[in-house]
Design an enzyme around this catalytic site. Structure first.
Site: not given
Length: 488
Positions: A34, A438
């Site tokens: 599981c 940037d």
């Protein structure tokens, strides 16, 4: 993670979904495995065994739980956070390389021997590349069995199996049901005919902030290749066996995905690229916890937890677009890209929207006449140098070597730090890529009082290895369309 028995037990007892995909819980009494968040009553700790991958659990003789469907868990975030051999191999396996080229092809791409690849992958995942690819094929088969009306023979081929017998044996071994029984269990669910769009649910780890993720993709989208329609981001895909169109819509706990493919064998690769595009295998809690230690970033993280890094489905495409976007506005970059798409892209049909082309391949761009490009001569040289490098073997794909690729890009004319780091962030997927030069970062630094470029670089050391995510938060301080979820 799977070797920390007590930690795994605590995660299972608390049903902590953050660990889905990190490890798998197998129960020796039921022979079922599981995900940690499985809703059933947890087994006794003495009956628990933990595995690093679904493939390892299957190889140990456990079958997938029918309740929590562990084979459909989000992928481990490790494979997109690291640049080592195993991580690169896992990204390529997810992209379908073993299915199309075999383990030998995987090894050739990575520049190692088959034995080295098998040994290192097995050491970390408890299963070799073939077993990992087999687990992926089983999940693809289950998806097609439960959602389509394809005959089983066609479905087996589409899922990547070499024979109907192998397909039947694998499905039965993994799910403890035959393909026919799996389809019968799905009776009543919507099914689709051959050639129609395949609906998928792409899981992710909470939280997820869709604003910059979808805002960035739509604001920078190339007309004809990408669009925002009816609350979904749509784009064309160039795939190993053909092409496709995907629509991606954010939902609570998953991304609703609709894939239309010319060849169903491309389903695993298309799914993997969509997950990579939206950074769905990230561990947002780990990222946010680290960034929030900076008192200037903490309010930004608290205001928008779970920011992802918008990436790409095609590294070569993004690199070309990054060059086209050098020192121009977003609108101008889109215009340049749209002209190239119309002139050199492959036309496609899109009955559900306005998509018209695949973005041109590097081979197609090698035929373009630089004099037709409305841009400075220096940028034309940069673009042509990139195209030549791409057609000459420069790898910007899922399995690329981040350091080596940065060096190769930096050696090309016209490739400065901004372009190289943009490609590292969006195409290569490096979570620590950073763009201190940037303009958006400079604006954020001024707004937040971070200081000049040298001060930003120095301060960013505390954000490692998540500086690409810090970049998303810094960009969000500006008023730009990339930071906003488009209106439906």
């Amino acid at each position: 993670m799977h070797e920390d028995f007590e930690g795994c037990v605590r995660a299972v007892l608390s049903k902590d979904a953050r660990f889905d995909g990190w490890f798998y819980t197998a129960v020796v009494t039921t022979r079922i495995y599981c995900r940690p968040s499985c809703p059933v009553v947890p087994p006794k700790r003495r009956n628990m065994r933990f595995y690093p991958s679904a493939a390892a659990a299957q190889q140990a003789g456990f079958r997938a739980c029918k309740r929590c469907r562990p084979d459909a868990s989000p992928g481990s975030p490790l494979w997109n956070e690291r640049a080592d051999l195993v991580a690169r191999a896992m990204r390529l396996i997810a992209d379908g390389v073993v299915d199309t080229e075999g383990v030998r092809g995987l090894a050739d791409r990575l520049g190692y021997s088959v034995r080295q690849i098998e040994r290192q992958v097995f050491a970390e995942l408890g299963a070799g590349p073939l077993a990992v690819a087999r687990a992926q094929r089983a999940q693809t088969a289950r998806t097609l069995i439960e959602t389509t009306t394809l005959p089983m023979t066609e479905l087996a081929l589409a899922a990547g199996f070499g024979s109907i017998r192998t397909f039947n044996d694998t499905v039965r071994a993994v799910f403890a049901l035959s393909p026919t029984e799996l389809r019968a269990r799905a009776k009543g669910r919507p099914t689709i005919a051959a050639g129609a769009a395949i609906p998928l649910r792409l899981p992710y780890r909470r939280p997820l902030c869709p604003d910059n993720l979808f805002g960035h993709l739509v604001a920078t989208g190339v007309p004809g290749v990408e669009e925002w329609r009816d609350g979904a981001y749509r784009r064309t895909l160039r795939l190993p066996h053909g092409h496709g169109v995907v629509a991606l819509r954010p939902e609570d706990g998953h991304i609703a995905c609709r894939l239309t493919l010319t060849d169903l064998r491309d389903l695993p690769a298309a799914t993997s690229r969509c997950r990579r595009l939206l950074d769905l295998d990230a561990d947002p809690v780990a990222v946010d916890d680290q960034l929030a230690t900076d008192p200037l970033l903490a309010p930004l993280v608290a205001a928008a937890p779970g920011r992802r890094v918008p990436r790409t489905v095609d590294g070569a495409e993004f690199a070309v677009r990054a060059v086209l976007g050098q020192q121009v506005s977003t609108a101008a970059a889109r215009t340049h890209a749209a002209r190239i798409v119309v002139a050199h892209g492959t036309p496609v049909e899109d009955p559900e929207g306005g998509l018209t082309h695949l973005f041109p391949s590097p081979e197609a761009l090698a035929e373009l006449d630089p004099e037709t490009l409305a841009m400075p001569r220096s940028r034309r040289r940069t673009l042509l140098a990139l195209v030549e490098a791409l057609t000459g073997g420069l790898d910007l794909g899922a399995g690329s070597d981040w350091a080596g690729t940065r060096a190769a890009l930096s050696a090309l004319p016209g490739f400065g730090p901004w372009t190289v780091e943009s490609i590292a962030m969006r195409a290569l997927g490096d979570p620590d890529a950073f763009l201190p030069t940037d303009l958006g970062i400079k604006y954020a630094a001024e707004t937040l009082g971070l200081g000049g470029q040298a001060a930003i670089v120095s301060r960013s050391a505390a954000w490692r290895p998540w500086r690409a995510y810090a970049t998303q938060h810094l960009w969000a301080t500006g008023d730009h369309a990339i930071n906003r979820m488009p209106a439906a």
